[in-house]
Design a protein around this motif. Sequence first.
Motif, PDB file in Angstrom:
ATOM      1  N   TYR A  29      -7.638  -2.370  -3.178  1.00  0.00           N
ATOM      2  CA  TYR A  29      -7.132  -1.154  -2.525  1.00  0.00           C
ATOM      3  C   TYR A  29      -7.162   0.027  -3.486  1.00  0.00           C
ATOM      4  O   TYR A  29      -7.598   1.128  -3.121  1.00  0.00           O
ATOM      5  CB  TYR A  29      -5.710  -1.394  -2.019  1.00  0.00           C
ATOM      6  CG  TYR A  29      -5.105  -0.191  -1.333  1.00  0.00           C
ATOM      7  CD1 TYR A  29      -5.571   0.219  -0.085  1.00  0.00           C
ATOM      8  CD2 TYR A  29      -4.072   0.525  -1.929  1.00  0.00           C
ATOM      9  CE1 TYR A  29      -5.023   1.330   0.548  1.00  0.00           C
ATOM     10  CE2 TYR A  29      -3.515   1.633  -1.302  1.00  0.00           C
ATOM     11  CZ  TYR A  29      -4.001   2.039  -0.067  1.00  0.00           C
ATOM     12  OH  TYR A  29      -3.461   3.129   0.559  1.00  0.00           O
ATOM     13  N   ALA A  30      -6.700  -0.182  -4.715  1.00  0.00           N
ATOM     14  CA  ALA A  30      -6.673   0.899  -5.695  1.00  0.00           C
ATOM     15  C   ALA A  30      -8.075   1.407  -5.998  1.00  0.00           C
ATOM     16  O   ALA A  30      -8.310   2.618  -6.106  1.00  0.00           O
ATOM     17  CB  ALA A  30      -5.990   0.423  -6.976  1.00  0.00           C
ATOM     18  N   GLU A  31      -9.025   0.487  -6.143  1.00  0.00           N
ATOM     19  CA  GLU A  31     -10.392   0.889  -6.457  1.00  0.00           C
ATOM     20  C   GLU A  31     -11.047   1.625  -5.299  1.00  0.00           C
ATOM     21  O   GLU A  31     -11.819   2.580  -5.501  1.00  0.00           O
ATOM     22  CB  GLU A  31     -11.218  -0.341  -6.830  1.00  0.00           C
ATOM     23  CG  GLU A  31     -10.832  -0.967  -8.168  1.00  0.00           C
ATOM     24  CD  GLU A  31     -11.623  -2.219  -8.472  1.00  0.00           C
ATOM     25  OE1 GLU A  31     -12.360  -2.701  -7.564  1.00  0.00           O
ATOM     26  OE2 GLU A  31     -11.505  -2.734  -9.596  1.00  0.00           O
ATOM     27  N   THR A  32     -10.738   1.190  -4.076  1.00  0.00           N
ATOM     28  CA  THR A  32     -11.374   1.788  -2.899  1.00  0.00           C
ATOM     29  C   THR A  32     -10.782   3.153  -2.573  1.00  0.00           C
ATOM     30  O   THR A  32     -11.514   4.111  -2.277  1.00  0.00           O
ATOM     31  CB  THR A  32     -11.215   0.852  -1.686  1.00  0.00           C
ATOM     32  OG1 THR A  32     -11.819  -0.409  -1.982  1.00  0.00           O
ATOM     33  CG2 THR A  32     -11.861   1.457  -0.450  1.00  0.00           C
ATOM     34  N   ARG A  33      -9.455   3.261  -2.634  1.00  0.00           N
ATOM     35  CA  ARG A  33      -8.791   4.496  -2.212  1.00  0.00           C
ATOM     36  C   ARG A  33      -8.669   5.506  -3.338  1.00  0.00           C
ATOM     37  O   ARG A  33      -8.764   6.716  -3.102  1.00  0.00           O
ATOM     38  CB  ARG A  33      -7.408   4.167  -1.649  1.00  0.00           C
ATOM     39  CG  ARG A  33      -6.696   5.378  -1.057  1.00  0.00           C
ATOM     40  CD  ARG A  33      -5.430   4.976  -0.336  1.00  0.00           C
ATOM     41  NE  ARG A  33      -4.710   6.112   0.192  1.00  0.00           N
ATOM     42  CZ  ARG A  33      -4.955   6.704   1.358  1.00  0.00           C
ATOM     43  NH1 ARG A  33      -5.928   6.223   2.129  1.00  0.00           N
ATOM     44  NH2 ARG A  33      -4.243   7.742   1.770  1.00  0.00           N
ATOM     45  N   ARG A  50       0.829  -1.208   0.000  1.00  0.00           N
ATOM     46  CA  ARG A  50       0.000   0.000   0.000  1.00  0.00           C
ATOM     47  C   ARG A  50       0.864   1.258   0.000  1.00  0.00           C
ATOM     48  O   ARG A  50       0.533   2.247  -0.672  1.00  0.00           O
ATOM     49  CB  ARG A  50      -0.927  -0.009   1.224  1.00  0.00           C
ATOM     50  CG  ARG A  50      -2.018  -1.066   1.161  1.00  0.00           C
ATOM     51  CD  ARG A  50      -2.964  -0.929   2.338  1.00  0.00           C
ATOM     52  NE  ARG A  50      -4.059  -1.884   2.278  1.00  0.00           N
ATOM     53  CZ  ARG A  50      -5.148  -1.848   3.039  1.00  0.00           C
ATOM     54  NH1 ARG A  50      -5.269  -0.872   3.933  1.00  0.00           N
ATOM     55  NH2 ARG A  50      -6.088  -2.744   2.917  1.00  0.00           N
ATOM     56  N   SER A  51       1.968   1.227   0.725  1.00  0.00           N
ATOM     57  CA  SER A  51       2.853   2.387   0.771  1.00  0.00           C
ATOM     58  C   SER A  51       3.449   2.685  -0.600  1.00  0.00           C
ATOM     59  O   SER A  51       3.569   3.853  -0.997  1.00  0.00           O
ATOM     60  CB  SER A  51       3.966   2.161   1.794  1.00  0.00           C
ATOM     61  OG  SER A  51       3.445   2.071   3.103  1.00  0.00           O
ATOM     62  N   ILE A  52       3.826   1.638  -1.325  1.00  0.00           N
ATOM     63  CA  ILE A  52       4.360   1.825  -2.674  1.00  0.00           C
ATOM     64  C   ILE A  52       3.302   2.444  -3.582  1.00  0.00           C
ATOM     65  O   ILE A  52       3.578   3.392  -4.339  1.00  0.00           O
ATOM     66  CB  ILE A  52       4.864   0.492  -3.248  1.00  0.00           C
ATOM     67  CG1 ILE A  52       6.086  -0.001  -2.458  1.00  0.00           C
ATOM     68  CG2 ILE A  52       5.217   0.637  -4.732  1.00  0.00           C
ATOM     69  CD1 ILE A  52       6.524  -1.407  -2.834  1.00  0.00           C
ATOM     70  N   LYS A  88      -5.503   2.968 -12.375  1.00  0.00           N
ATOM     71  CA  LYS A  88      -5.699   1.714 -13.084  1.00  0.00           C
ATOM     72  C   LYS A  88      -4.513   0.784 -12.802  1.00  0.00           C
ATOM     73  O   LYS A  88      -3.363   1.201 -12.920  1.00  0.00           O
ATOM     74  CB  LYS A  88      -5.807   1.949 -14.592  1.00  0.00           C
ATOM     75  CG  LYS A  88      -6.860   2.966 -15.009  1.00  0.00           C
ATOM     76  CD  LYS A  88      -8.258   2.480 -14.708  1.00  0.00           C
ATOM     77  CE  LYS A  88      -9.303   3.462 -15.256  1.00  0.00           C
ATOM     78  NZ  LYS A  88     -10.679   3.022 -14.963  1.00  0.00           N
ATOM     79  N   VAL A  89      -4.800  -0.454 -12.421  1.00  0.00           N
ATOM     80  CA  VAL A  89      -3.728  -1.400 -12.105  1.00  0.00           C
ATOM     81  C   VAL A  89      -3.851  -2.629 -13.007  1.00  0.00           C
ATOM     82  O   VAL A  89      -4.950  -3.124 -13.259  1.00  0.00           O
ATOM     83  CB  VAL A  89      -3.747  -1.804 -10.620  1.00  0.00           C
ATOM     84  CG1 VAL A  89      -3.486  -0.594  -9.740  1.00  0.00           C
ATOM     85  CG2 VAL A  89      -5.057  -2.463 -10.227  1.00  0.00           C
ATOM     86  N   PHE A  90      -2.692  -3.103 -13.475  1.00  0.00           N
ATOM     87  CA  PHE A  90      -2.625  -4.242 -14.376  1.00  0.00           C
ATOM     88  C   PHE A  90      -1.509  -5.179 -13.919  1.00  0.00           C
ATOM     89  O   PHE A  90      -0.811  -4.891 -12.939  1.00  0.00           O
ATOM     90  CB  PHE A  90      -2.390  -3.761 -15.817  1.00  0.00           C
ATOM     91  CG  PHE A  90      -3.459  -2.827 -16.305  1.00  0.00           C
ATOM     92  CD1 PHE A  90      -4.649  -3.328 -16.806  1.00  0.00           C
ATOM     93  CD2 PHE A  90      -3.285  -1.447 -16.246  1.00  0.00           C
ATOM     94  CE1 PHE A  90      -5.656  -2.469 -17.235  1.00  0.00           C
ATOM     95  CE2 PHE A  90      -4.271  -0.580 -16.674  1.00  0.00           C
ATOM     96  CZ  PHE A  90      -5.469  -1.098 -17.174  1.00  0.00           C
ATOM     97  N   ARG A  91      -1.368  -6.289 -14.656  1.00  0.00           N
ATOM     98  CA  ARG A  91      -0.403  -7.308 -14.251  1.00  0.00           C
ATOM     99  C   ARG A  91       0.509  -7.708 -15.389  1.00  0.00           C
ATOM    100  O   ARG A  91       0.153  -7.649 -16.555  1.00  0.00           O
ATOM    101  CB  ARG A  91      -1.129  -8.574 -13.779  1.00  0.00           C
ATOM    102  CG  ARG A  91      -1.976  -8.419 -12.586  1.00  0.00           C
ATOM    103  CD  ARG A  91      -2.618  -9.717 -12.191  1.00  0.00           C
ATOM    104  NE  ARG A  91      -1.637 -10.689 -11.720  1.00  0.00           N
ATOM    105  CZ  ARG A  91      -1.957 -11.907 -11.307  1.00  0.00           C
ATOM    106  NH1 ARG A  91      -3.208 -12.300 -11.334  1.00  0.00           N
ATOM    107  NH2 ARG A  91      -1.023 -12.722 -10.876  1.00  0.00           N
ATOM    108  N   GLY A  92       1.683  -8.165 -15.009  1.00  0.00           N
ATOM    109  CA  GLY A  92       2.635  -8.776 -15.920  1.00  0.00           C
ATOM    110  C   GLY A  92       3.636  -9.537 -15.088  1.00  0.00           C
ATOM    111  O   GLY A  92       3.356  -9.916 -13.953  1.00  0.00           O
TER     112      GLY A  92
END
Length: 246
Positions: free
Chosen positions: A68-72, A26-28, A77-81
Amino acid sequence: MPEFTDIHMHCLYGVDDGAENEAQMRSIIDAAYADGTRILCATPHCHSGFFGYNSEESDKAFETLRDYAETRYGDLKVFRGNELRYSGDFVDWMNSGFCRTLNGTRYVLVDFSFNESGEYIVKAIHEMLNSGCIPVLAHAERYVNFHRDMRELIDIRENGAVIQMDATSPFGGWGLGDKIRSRRILEHGLYDVVGSDAHNTTTRPPILSNCYRFVMEKFGEHLADSMFCRKGRELLGLDPENEITE
């Protein structure tokens, strides 16, 4: 400042040498958002010999990250790789889902041992291109035997590879050698995209703004916007309005 896209980040907790726990993750994310990042791709290391088969742990951590991203933050937008440490098994790893491309595109973030030979890196990049994926060479400035001249970088870039720079490198974040090499590659116009390569908020933070200002002042706003914003969205398969989600 524009809204940044960060395609290289080790923020998922408990899966590699990045965030150790949920609080650190979360800090990052908080630090990245405060710096102006609005699109990010979590890219945990992928190599069974270093971090094991960590797909299940990555799945769990990413769900927590997305919640966390959606709530805060409503506009993050967050994705994966993954960041693939190159191995001859890469095709099997990709087919099995152990190694993820960037948001399901053909682009694969890949790195090598820092003292690997340039000949080996070029051969490996061509093998990846021949397999149908498009390698994104992570922190190209950190391979000390790779670009004593620019011919090897020019070769793989002209054949379709993408060249990524770490945001701290032009300031000596990895030492004087990386500082010199990164600035030489910039001068030759061979970088395509910048990533933070963040692992924490102290020694390896998710900060892009300092490097953005440096590139903008030295090489112009158009190139800076391309390297820090537009190219990252392209690698993630996003349209200009960022409407595509995983």
